[in-house]
Design a protein around this motif. Structure first.
Motif, PDB file in Angstrom:
ATOM      1  N   ASP A  77      14.514  27.513  81.211  1.00 19.91           N
ATOM      2  CA  ASP A  77      14.321  29.114  81.913  1.00 19.91           C
ATOM      3  C   ASP A  77      15.006  30.108  81.767  1.00 19.91           C
ATOM      4  OD1 ASP A  77      12.569  27.243  82.479  1.00 19.91           O
ATOM      5  OD2 ASP A  77      13.299  26.441  84.728  1.00 19.91           O
ATOM      6  N   ALA A  78      15.289  30.177  80.872  1.00 16.35           N
ATOM      7  CA  ALA A  78      15.951  31.878  80.642  1.00 16.35           C
ATOM      8  C   ALA A  78      16.362  32.624  79.059  1.00 16.35           C
ATOM      9  CB  ALA A  78      17.972  31.709  80.562  1.00 16.35           C
ATOM     10  N   PRO A  79      16.700  33.698  79.095  1.00 13.40           N
ATOM     11  CA  PRO A  79      16.089  33.429  77.518  1.00 13.40           C
ATOM     12  C   PRO A  79      16.756  32.883  76.882  1.00 13.40           C
ATOM     13  CG  PRO A  79      16.367  35.962  78.962  1.00 13.40           C
ATOM     14  CD  PRO A  79      16.404  34.842  79.753  1.00 13.40           C
ATOM     15  N   GLN A  80      16.285  32.930  75.500  1.00 10.16           N
ATOM     16  CA  GLN A  80      16.787  32.138  74.289  1.00 10.16           C
ATOM     17  C   GLN A  80      16.878  32.974  72.955  1.00 10.16           C
ATOM     18  OE1 GLN A  80      13.412  30.005  75.480  1.00 10.16           O
ATOM     19  NE2 GLN A  80      14.611  28.744  76.968  1.00 10.16           N
ATOM     20  N   ILE A 115      15.881  36.711  67.254  1.00 10.67           N
ATOM     21  CA  ILE A 115      14.804  37.615  68.664  1.00 10.67           C
ATOM     22  C   ILE A 115      15.212  36.925  69.860  1.00 10.67           C
ATOM     23  CG2 ILE A 115      13.477  39.017  67.231  1.00 10.67           C
ATOM     24  CD1 ILE A 115      11.027  36.948  68.279  1.00 10.67           C
ATOM     25  N   ARG A 116      14.950  37.368  70.918  1.00 11.48           N
ATOM     26  CA  ARG A 116      14.864  36.940  72.451  1.00 11.48           C
ATOM     27  C   ARG A 116      13.331  36.165  72.760  1.00 11.48           C
ATOM     28  NH1 ARG A 116      19.050  35.889  75.461  1.00 11.48           N
ATOM     29  NH2 ARG A 116      20.634  36.882  75.254  1.00 11.48           N
ATOM     30  N   VAL A 117      13.406  35.186  73.198  1.00  9.84           N
ATOM     31  CA  VAL A 117      11.863  34.954  73.305  1.00  9.84           C
ATOM     32  C   VAL A 117      12.273  33.887  74.846  1.00  9.84           C
ATOM     33  CG1 VAL A 117      11.545  33.870  70.933  1.00  9.84           C
ATOM     34  CG2 VAL A 117      12.788  32.473  71.852  1.00  9.84           C
ATOM     35  N   ARG A 136      12.101  31.393  88.538  1.00 11.91           N
ATOM     36  CA  ARG A 136      13.371  31.250  88.036  1.00 11.91           C
ATOM     37  C   ARG A 136      13.720  32.315  86.150  1.00 11.91           C
ATOM     38  NH1 ARG A 136      13.201  25.906  89.308  1.00 11.91           N
ATOM     39  NH2 ARG A 136      12.662  25.674  86.870  1.00 11.91           N
ATOM     40  N   CYS A 137      12.815  32.010  85.675  1.00  9.48           N
ATOM     41  CA  CYS A 137      12.621  32.282  84.429  1.00  9.48           C
ATOM     42  C   CYS A 137      12.522  34.258  84.308  1.00  9.48           C
ATOM     43  CB  CYS A 137      11.190  32.602  83.672  1.00  9.48           C
ATOM     44  SG  CYS A 137      10.928  30.337  82.951  1.00  9.48           S
ATOM     45  N   VAL A 138      11.551  34.942  85.695  1.00 14.01           N
ATOM     46  CA  VAL A 138      11.862  36.170  85.678  1.00 14.01           C
ATOM     47  C   VAL A 138      13.117  36.614  86.162  1.00 14.01           C
ATOM     48  CG1 VAL A 138      11.074  37.926  87.071  1.00 14.01           C
ATOM     49  CG2 VAL A 138       9.742  36.465  86.469  1.00 14.01           C
ATOM     50  N   GLU A 139      14.275  36.061  87.483  1.00 15.84           N
ATOM     51  CA  GLU A 139      15.116  36.507  87.763  1.00 15.84           C
ATOM     52  C   GLU A 139      16.291  36.209  86.523  1.00 15.84           C
ATOM     53  OE1 GLU A 139      18.266  38.105  90.258  1.00 15.84           O
ATOM     54  OE2 GLU A 139      15.954  37.778  90.156  1.00 15.84           O
ATOM     55  N   ARG A 154      16.165  39.680  84.203  1.00 12.82           N
ATOM     56  CA  ARG A 154      16.460  40.441  84.943  1.00 12.82           C
ATOM     57  C   ARG A 154      18.256  40.361  85.366  1.00 12.82           C
ATOM     58  NH1 ARG A 154      12.941  39.506  90.271  1.00 12.82           N
ATOM     59  NH2 ARG A 154      10.990  41.383  89.265  1.00 12.82           N
ATOM     60  N   ALA A 155      18.261  38.726  85.665  1.00 17.02           N
ATOM     61  CA  ALA A 155      20.091  38.791  85.307  1.00 17.02           C
ATOM     62  C   ALA A 155      20.757  39.435  83.377  1.00 17.02           C
ATOM     63  CB  ALA A 155      20.663  37.564  85.851  1.00 17.02           C
ATOM     64  N   LEU A 156      20.171  39.068  82.237  1.00 20.61           N
ATOM     65  CA  LEU A 156      20.532  39.301  81.625  1.00 20.61           C
ATOM     66  C   LEU A 156      20.516  41.024  80.965  1.00 20.61           C
ATOM     67  CD1 LEU A 156      20.697  37.916  78.722  1.00 20.61           C
ATOM     68  CD2 LEU A 156      18.782  38.700  78.458  1.00 20.61           C
TER      69      LEU A 156
END
Length: 125
Positions: free
Chosen positions: A66-69, A88-90, A114-117, A120-122
């Motif tokens: 649930d966060a950028p990988q 690349i980020r995915v 969660r993914c959106v937040e 954004r945090a990244l």
């Protein structure tokens, strides 16, 4: 349909299955030149890398749930060492059981939030 001659000659085999199931099969340890994983792993875990033969490559998203990988190439070199390169980020769903995936679907709005937040945090850091 296309390149059927490669299948007919035995030069190409295609497996479409839960990767964890494939990894549990002793006959498939070191059996693959190329593995594509359509779901994220936290890291290039040994059970995953063990599917590759020396000289093999995996393409897999690596990172937290649930966060950028990162979409990565994971190469098993001829001497058995592993080399991971980020590309690349995915954002992929995690490698989890079918029942856990259904449970995520039951609270999909929270998963998306969660993914959106986390994305954004990244960008804030």
């Amino acid at each position: 349909r296309r390149h059927g001659d490669l299948f007919d000659a035995g030069a190409l085999e295609l497996f479409a299955d839960d990767m964890r199931t494939l990894a549990s099969r002793p006959d498939l340890v070191g059996a693959f030149d190329l593995v594509h994983c359509g779901a994220a792993l936290a890291d290039a875990d040994p059970w995953f890398v063990d599917l590759l033969r020396p000289g093999g490559r995996a393409v897999v998203p690596l990172g937290p749930t649930d966060a950028p990988q990162w979409l990565c190439s994971v190469d098993k070199l001829q001497d058995g060492t592993i080399e991971v390169k980020r590309h690349i980020r995915v954002l992929y769903v995690p490698v989890i059981s079918a029942s856990a995936q259904r449970a995520r679907g039951d609270c999909w709005d929270e998963v998306v939030d969660r993914c959106v937040e986390n994305s954004r945090a990244l960008h804030r850091s």
